[in-house]
Design a protein around this motif. Structure first.
Motif, PDB file in Angstrom:
ATOM      1  N   ARG A 174       0.847  -1.195   0.000  1.00  0.00           N
ATOM      2  CA  ARG A 174       0.000   0.000   0.000  1.00  0.00           C
ATOM      3  C   ARG A 174       0.882   1.246   0.000  1.00  0.00           C
ATOM      4  O   ARG A 174       1.878   1.309   0.727  1.00  0.00           O
ATOM      5  N   GLU A 188      -5.989   2.067  -6.519  1.00  0.00           N
ATOM      6  CA  GLU A 188      -5.071   3.151  -6.844  1.00  0.00           C
ATOM      7  C   GLU A 188      -3.977   3.277  -5.796  1.00  0.00           C
ATOM      8  O   GLU A 188      -2.930   3.858  -6.060  1.00  0.00           O
ATOM      9  N   ASP A 189      -4.234   2.738  -4.606  1.00  0.00           N
ATOM     10  CA  ASP A 189      -3.280   2.903  -3.507  1.00  0.00           C
ATOM     11  C   ASP A 189      -2.517   1.620  -3.193  1.00  0.00           C
ATOM     12  O   ASP A 189      -1.856   1.524  -2.161  1.00  0.00           O
ATOM     13  N   ARG A 226       2.226   7.412  -5.112  1.00  0.00           N
ATOM     14  CA  ARG A 226       1.193   7.123  -6.111  1.00  0.00           C
ATOM     15  C   ARG A 226       1.414   7.952  -7.369  1.00  0.00           C
ATOM     16  O   ARG A 226       1.216   7.487  -8.487  1.00  0.00           O
ATOM     17  N   ARG A 227       1.835   9.207  -7.185  1.00  0.00           N
ATOM     18  CA  ARG A 227       2.115  10.053  -8.350  1.00  0.00           C
ATOM     19  C   ARG A 227       3.324   9.518  -9.116  1.00  0.00           C
ATOM     20  O   ARG A 227       3.359   9.549 -10.343  1.00  0.00           O
ATOM     21  N   ALA A 283      -0.023   9.065  -1.179  1.00  0.00           N
ATOM     22  CA  ALA A 283      -0.275   9.905  -2.354  1.00  0.00           C
ATOM     23  C   ALA A 283       0.997  10.243  -3.124  1.00  0.00           C
ATOM     24  O   ALA A 283       1.009  10.232  -4.355  1.00  0.00           O
TER      25      ALA A 283
END
Length: 235
Positions: A149, A205-206, A155-156, A152
């Motif tokens: 996990r 997404e995470d 994630r970018r 943010a």
């Protein structure tokens, strides 16, 4: 093998238009339209890219239709803003130049080990996927993925990976069901060699997933909640 030259005036015009549309995106990005809408007319956009007002308006209309920017009227002044797709197009262009001048890209980030729903085991053991892994990754992966996990910021970074050259695992059809493809990238998790695998279709997404010949969880003595360092590089 060299690419064939455009054979018609129409094809040459289409190629020029794509380049000039990209020039519009670059100018809007430089002006900050990725952060807040900007008041710019088509004439002003044309001046920035060295084109006529009519041509600039044509590029703006095309970019809006493709979902790369939005145009709204505030009084009689239009406001232009880049959409996430427009920003993504600029990132893809950036990556091309990065690879030309700096070579293959690399990223590193930290994440937290997490349990999945067991979907990785199901998909990795599908014959349509399993028969591709040995020739493309050099091994048959352990039947299950390790989920990590991420926050943010990472994630970018991971978002940029989709522009990289990776190792394709093709989708296929089995019976009345279609299985999507995936792309794998060379990685090291806690300095252990593995591959990051990104399905073309994913619900998360995470969370990012990793495969290796052995169980990463058992080999590295990992448990849920442990922080791990990951490095990923372009193939």
């Amino acid at each position: 093998m060299s690419a064939a030259a455009p054979s018609t005036d129409r094809e040459r015009s289409r190629l020029r238009s794509k380049g000039e549309e990209l020039a519009v995106l670059k100018q809007l990005g430089l002006a900050g339209a990725d952060r807040a809408p900007l008041e710019l007319t088509s004439r002003e956009v044309g001046e920035r890219i060295g084109a006529s007002q009519q041509a600039a308006d044509r590029y703006l209309v095309a970019l809006e239709k493709r979902g790369y920017l939005t145009r709204t009227l505030v009084g009689r002044r239009p406001k232009l803003a880049l959409t996430p797709a427009g920003v993504d197009a600029l990132r893809a262009e950036y990556h091309i130049y990065h690879r030309i001048f700096d070579g293959p890209a690399r990223i590193s980030f930290q994440g937290t080990v997490a349990s999945g729903l067991g979907e990785g085991r199901y998909y990795l053991t599908q014959p349509g996927y399993a028969q591709q892994f040995p020739s493309r990754l050099g091994y048959g992966p352990f039947p299950g993925t390790l989920n990590v996990r991420i926050e943010a910021g990472p994630r970018r970074q991971i978002g940029l990976v989709r522009h990289w050259a990776g190792i394709r695992i093709d989708g296929f059809r089995a019976g009345d069901r279609t299985f999507g493809g995936a792309t794998c990238y060379v990685a090291r998790l806690v300095d252990h060699p593995c591959h990051l695998i990104r399905p073309d279709r994913t619900h998360y997404e995470d969370v990012v997933e990793f495969v290796a010949p052995e169980s990463l969880r058992e080999t590295l003595h990992l448990t849920d909640g442990m922080d791990v360092r990951v490095e990923v590089e372009e193939s």
